[in-house]
Design an enzyme around this catalytic site. Structure first.
Site, PDB file in Angstrom:
ATOM      1  N   GLY A   1      -9.795 -53.039  21.488  1.00  0.00           N
ATOM      2  CA  GLY A   1      -8.637 -53.798  21.597  1.00  0.00           C
ATOM      3  C   GLY A   1      -8.165 -54.021  23.053  1.00  0.00           C
TER       4      GLY A   1
ATOM      5  N   GLN B   1      -2.170 -55.748  29.732  1.00  0.00           N
ATOM      6  CA  GLN B   1      -3.013 -55.012  30.111  1.00  0.00           C
ATOM      7  C   GLN B   1      -3.772 -55.388  31.387  1.00  0.00           C
ATOM      8  OE1 GLN B   1      -4.821 -53.192  26.315  1.00  0.00           O
ATOM      9  NE2 GLN B   1      -4.607 -51.443  27.746  1.00  0.00           N
TER      10      GLN B   1
ATOM     11  N   CYS C   1      -6.394 -45.432  25.401  1.00  0.00           N
ATOM     12  CA  CYS C   1      -6.072 -46.780  25.785  1.00  0.00           C
ATOM     13  C   CYS C   1      -6.739 -46.981  27.114  1.00  0.00           C
ATOM     14  CB  CYS C   1      -4.365 -46.832  25.873  1.00  0.00           C
ATOM     15  SG  CYS C   1      -3.959 -48.259  26.575  1.00  0.00           S
ATOM     16  N   LEU C   2      -7.107 -48.108  27.345  1.00  0.00           N
ATOM     17  CA  LEU C   2      -7.911 -48.577  28.713  1.00  0.00           C
ATOM     18  C   LEU C   2      -6.783 -48.310  29.950  1.00  0.00           C
ATOM     19  CD1 LEU C   2      -9.778 -51.627  27.578  1.00  0.00           C
ATOM     20  CD2 LEU C   2     -10.748 -49.194  27.809  1.00  0.00           C
TER      21      LEU C   2
ATOM     22  N   HIS D   1      -1.251 -50.578  17.879  1.00  0.00           N
ATOM     23  CA  HIS D   1      -1.487 -50.081  18.997  1.00  0.00           C
ATOM     24  C   HIS D   1      -1.388 -51.277  20.247  1.00  0.00           C
ATOM     25  CE1 HIS D   1      -3.382 -47.571  22.357  1.00  0.00           C
ATOM     26  NE2 HIS D   1      -3.411 -48.714  22.723  1.00  0.00           N
ATOM     27  N   GLU D   2      -2.134 -52.259  19.825  1.00  0.00           N
ATOM     28  CA  GLU D   2      -2.137 -53.445  20.751  1.00  0.00           C
ATOM     29  C   GLU D   2      -0.809 -54.296  20.766  1.00  0.00           C
ATOM     30  OE1 GLU D   2      -4.717 -53.822  22.667  1.00  0.00           O
ATOM     31  OE2 GLU D   2      -5.633 -52.227  21.567  1.00  0.00           O
TER      32      GLU D   2
ATOM     33  N   HIS E   1       1.697 -52.937  23.040  1.00  0.00           N
ATOM     34  CA  HIS E   1       1.669 -53.381  24.492  1.00  0.00           C
ATOM     35  C   HIS E   1       2.505 -54.708  24.907  1.00  0.00           C
ATOM     36  CE1 HIS E   1      -1.358 -50.743  26.391  1.00  0.00           C
ATOM     37  NE2 HIS E   1      -2.030 -50.850  25.205  1.00  0.00           N
TER      38      HIS E   1
HETATM   39 NI    NI Z   1      -3.606 -49.573  24.788  1.00  0.00          NI
END
Ligand code: NI
Length: 187
Positions: free
Chosen positions: A45, A50, A98-99, A140-141, A144
């Protein structure tokens, strides 16, 4: 185009994102670029904050989870103007990553089901329930978009133990296989 990923500690990751209209400049290309960036950085995702856009947009391809979670099979979706309106079901823990926070994985508890209102890439409106690993990734997304990161939701003792690692990420003191945007250096 592959975007650099905004790293933990950057103030832009903490902003609350806003809804957009179909006239948002370059939206279709932005979505294509988000997929490309997500696959390149090997994520399931990616949320717009991000890549330094404070808009309520995220993309999910849950197919890598299919072996363990059958509900993930074929799940690939764009969520625009996402708003979670209900959560239900027992909270369960999953080891999230998480990226924006490379090399850290921690157990996070989240409810099993979410009801979310959103638009797809053609701006058709949806109001749907998702469960299991899909609800997990959505939450999670979605966080953000509200400036929330998974490390905010872990046990406070774990967070203290991770302090050093998180500081290293925010200073750019990490090895990572994709480009990142680190917080501006403090004077
Ligand atoms: Ni993340």
């Amino acid at each position: 185009m592959i975007f650099p990923i905004v790293a933990y500690g950057h103030p832009n990751l903490r902003k609350v994102s806003v809804d957009i209209t179909p006239e948002y400049p370059g939206l279709q290309q932005l979505i294509i670029d988000m997929w490309e960036t997500m696959y390149y950085s090997v994520g399931v995702g990616l949320a717009a904050p991000q890549i330094n856009r404070q808009i309520r947009l995220f993309v999910i391809d849950a197919n890598p989870y299919t072996k363990q979670y059958p509900e993930a099979e074929g799940f690939k979706k764009v969520f625009i103007n996402a708003h979670i309106v209900e959560r239900r079901g027992e909270e369960w823990a999953y080891n999230e990553g998480c990226l924006s926070i490379p090399d850290i994985h921690e157990d996070v508890y989240r409810p099993d089901e979410v009801r979310i209102k959103y638009q797809d890439e053609e701006f058709n409106s949806h109001d749907e329930w998702f469960g299991g690993i899909i609800a997990r990734v959505i939450q999670h997304e979605y966080d953000h978009l509200d400036g929330i990161l998974f490390v905010d939701k872990i046990h406070s003792l774990r967070r203290i133990m991770l302090k050093r690692k998180l500081l290293d990420i925010s200073k750019g003191d990490i090895q990572v296989g994709y480009k990142m945007i680190f917080p501006p250096k403090k004077k």
